[in-house]
Scaffold this motif. Structure first.
Motif, mmCIF file in Angstrom:
data_model
loop_
_atom_site.group_PDB
_atom_site.id
_atom_site.type_symbol
_atom_site.label_atom_id
_atom_site.label_comp_id
_atom_site.label_asym_id
_atom_site.label_seq_id
_atom_site.Cartn_x
_atom_site.Cartn_y
_atom_site.Cartn_z
ATOM 1 N N PRO A 198 -60.336 -77.441 -17.051
ATOM 2 C CA PRO A 198 -59.628 -76.278 -16.482
ATOM 3 C C PRO A 198 -60.403 -74.967 -16.688
ATOM 4 O O PRO A 198 -61.106 -74.798 -17.674
ATOM 5 N N LEU A 199 -60.247 -74.077 -15.726
ATOM 6 C CA LEU A 199 -60.844 -72.742 -15.821
ATOM 7 C C LEU A 199 -59.814 -71.774 -16.379
ATOM 8 O O LEU A 199 -58.611 -71.942 -16.158
ATOM 9 N N GLY A 200 -60.295 -70.756 -17.044
ATOM 10 C CA GLY A 200 -59.406 -69.684 -17.472
ATOM 11 C C GLY A 200 -58.968 -68.874 -16.265
ATOM 12 O O GLY A 200 -59.624 -68.868 -15.225
ATOM 13 N N ILE A 201 -57.863 -68.189 -16.419
ATOM 14 C CA ILE A 201 -57.329 -67.379 -15.315
ATOM 15 C C ILE A 201 -58.338 -66.332 -14.876
ATOM 16 O O ILE A 201 -58.569 -66.138 -13.679
ATOM 17 N N GLY A 202 -58.961 -65.671 -15.834
ATOM 18 C CA GLY A 202 -59.942 -64.626 -15.492
ATOM 19 C C GLY A 202 -61.125 -65.178 -14.721
ATOM 20 O O GLY A 202 -61.588 -64.566 -13.759
ATOM 21 N N GLU A 203 -61.607 -66.338 -15.132
ATOM 22 C CA GLU A 203 -62.748 -66.946 -14.446
ATOM 23 C C GLU A 203 -62.379 -67.329 -13.010
ATOM 24 O O GLU A 203 -63.135 -67.090 -12.078
ATOM 25 N N MET A 204 -61.194 -67.917 -12.845
ATOM 26 C CA MET A 204 -60.753 -68.300 -11.502
ATOM 27 C C MET A 204 -60.512 -67.069 -10.640
ATOM 28 O O MET A 204 -60.873 -67.051 -9.461
ATOM 29 N N GLN A 205 -59.927 -66.016 -11.215
ATOM 30 C CA GLN A 205 -59.718 -64.785 -10.448
ATOM 31 C C GLN A 205 -61.058 -64.197 -10.003
ATOM 32 O O GLN A 205 -61.173 -63.690 -8.892
ATOM 33 N N GLY A 206 -62.065 -64.280 -10.866
ATOM 34 C CA GLY A 206 -63.393 -63.799 -10.490
ATOM 35 C C GLY A 206 -63.961 -64.577 -9.321
ATOM 36 O O GLY A 206 -64.531 -63.995 -8.389
ATOM 37 N N LYS A 207 -63.799 -65.900 -9.352
ATOM 38 C CA LYS A 207 -64.285 -66.733 -8.249
ATOM 39 C C LYS A 207 -63.529 -66.422 -6.960
ATOM 40 O O LYS A 207 -64.119 -66.348 -5.882
ATOM 41 N N LEU A 208 -62.214 -66.239 -7.078
ATOM 42 C CA LEU A 208 -61.415 -65.933 -5.893
ATOM 43 C C LEU A 208 -61.758 -64.554 -5.326
ATOM 44 O O LEU A 208 -61.818 -64.372 -4.104
ATOM 45 N N LEU A 209 -61.995 -63.581 -6.206
ATOM 46 C CA LEU A 209 -62.397 -62.248 -5.749
ATOM 47 C C LEU A 209 -63.726 -62.326 -4.990
ATOM 48 O O LEU A 209 -63.901 -61.681 -3.952
ATOM 49 N N GLN A 210 -64.645 -63.141 -5.489
ATOM 50 C CA GLN A 210 -65.923 -63.315 -4.792
ATOM 51 C C GLN A 210 -65.684 -63.867 -3.388
ATOM 52 O O GLN A 210 -66.302 -63.413 -2.420
ATOM 53 N N LYS A 211 -64.766 -64.826 -3.253
ATOM 54 C CA LYS A 211 -64.472 -65.402 -1.938
ATOM 55 C C LYS A 211 -63.839 -64.360 -1.017
ATOM 56 O O LYS A 211 -64.133 -64.322 0.177
ATOM 57 N N VAL A 212 -62.974 -63.507 -1.559
ATOM 58 C CA VAL A 212 -62.376 -62.438 -0.753
ATOM 59 C C VAL A 212 -63.469 -61.490 -0.260
ATOM 60 O O VAL A 212 -63.494 -61.101 0.916
ATOM 61 N N GLU A 213 -64.395 -61.133 -1.140
ATOM 62 C CA GLU A 213 -65.498 -60.252 -0.753
ATOM 63 C C GLU A 213 -66.367 -60.914 0.320
ATOM 64 O O GLU A 213 -66.774 -60.267 1.290
ATOM 65 N N GLU A 214 -66.634 -62.207 0.156
ATOM 66 C CA GLU A 214 -67.418 -62.927 1.164
ATOM 67 C C GLU A 214 -66.690 -62.924 2.505
ATOM 68 O O GLU A 214 -67.307 -62.716 3.552
ATOM 69 N N LEU A 215 -65.376 -63.151 2.478
ATOM 70 C CA LEU A 215 -64.599 -63.116 3.714
ATOM 71 C C LEU A 215 -64.702 -61.759 4.402
ATOM 72 O O LEU A 215 -64.838 -61.681 5.631
ATOM 73 N N MET A 216 -64.633 -60.686 3.625
ATOM 74 C CA MET A 216 -64.755 -59.343 4.205
ATOM 75 C C MET A 216 -66.130 -59.159 4.848
ATOM 76 O O MET A 216 -66.232 -58.586 5.932
ATOM 77 N N LEU A 217 -67.167 -59.659 4.199
ATOM 78 C CA LEU A 217 -68.510 -59.553 4.775
ATOM 79 C C LEU A 217 -68.617 -60.354 6.076
ATOM 80 O O LEU A 217 -69.239 -59.900 7.040
ATOM 81 N N TYR A 218 -67.999 -61.539 6.118
ATOM 82 C CA TYR A 218 -67.980 -62.315 7.361
ATOM 83 C C TYR A 218 -67.220 -61.565 8.449
ATOM 84 O O TYR A 218 -67.647 -61.533 9.610
ATOM 85 N N ILE A 219 -66.102 -60.948 8.102
ATOM 86 C CA ILE A 219 -65.315 -60.192 9.081
ATOM 87 C C ILE A 219 -66.127 -59.023 9.629
ATOM 88 O O ILE A 219 -66.138 -58.766 10.835
ATOM 89 N N ILE A 220 -66.813 -58.318 8.747
ATOM 90 C CA ILE A 220 -67.644 -57.185 9.182
ATOM 91 C C ILE A 220 -68.741 -57.671 10.123
ATOM 92 O O ILE A 220 -68.999 -57.064 11.167
ATOM 93 N N GLU A 221 -69.368 -58.779 9.764
ATOM 94 C CA GLU A 221 -70.422 -59.360 10.598
ATOM 95 C C GLU A 221 -69.876 -59.746 11.974
ATOM 96 O O GLU A 221 -70.484 -59.464 13.013
ATOM 97 N N LEU A 222 -68.710 -60.381 11.991
ATOM 98 C CA LEU A 222 -68.100 -60.784 13.255
ATOM 99 C C LEU A 222 -67.671 -59.574 14.081
ATOM 100 O O LEU A 222 -67.784 -59.589 15.317
#
Length: 75
Positions: free
Chosen positions: A32-56
């Motif tokens: 299992p991952l700690g909550i903070g570690e998982m939140q960090g990974k999820l935040l990275q995915k949100v940032e990646e999604l925003m970059l994809y949206i900007i690109e599109l």
């Protein structure tokens, strides 16, 4: 971020059944991952999604201008 193409992400998901950089359900069950570690990974995915949206959005604007130019040439 150095973003993989959307096609590369889709292929990864099809093959692995989870997002790149996010552990699979089986991995989480084993270690299992700690909550903070998982939140960090999820935040990275949100940032990646925003970059994809900007690109599109940029691509959309470019295509809209091209369509407008073509329509003006037809008149």
């Amino acid at each position: 971020y150095q973003l993989p193409s959307i096609d590369e992400v889709a292929k990864f998901i099809d093959k692995n059944k989870h997002l790149p950089g996010i552990p699979s359900e089986e991995e989480i069950k084993k270690e299992p991952l700690g909550i903070g570690e998982m939140q960090g990974k999820l935040l990275q995915k949100v940032e990646e999604l925003m970059l994809y949206i900007i690109e599109l959005k940029k691509e959309n604007v470019k295509l809209s201008k091209r369509i407008e130019t073509i329509e003006l040439e037809k008149r």
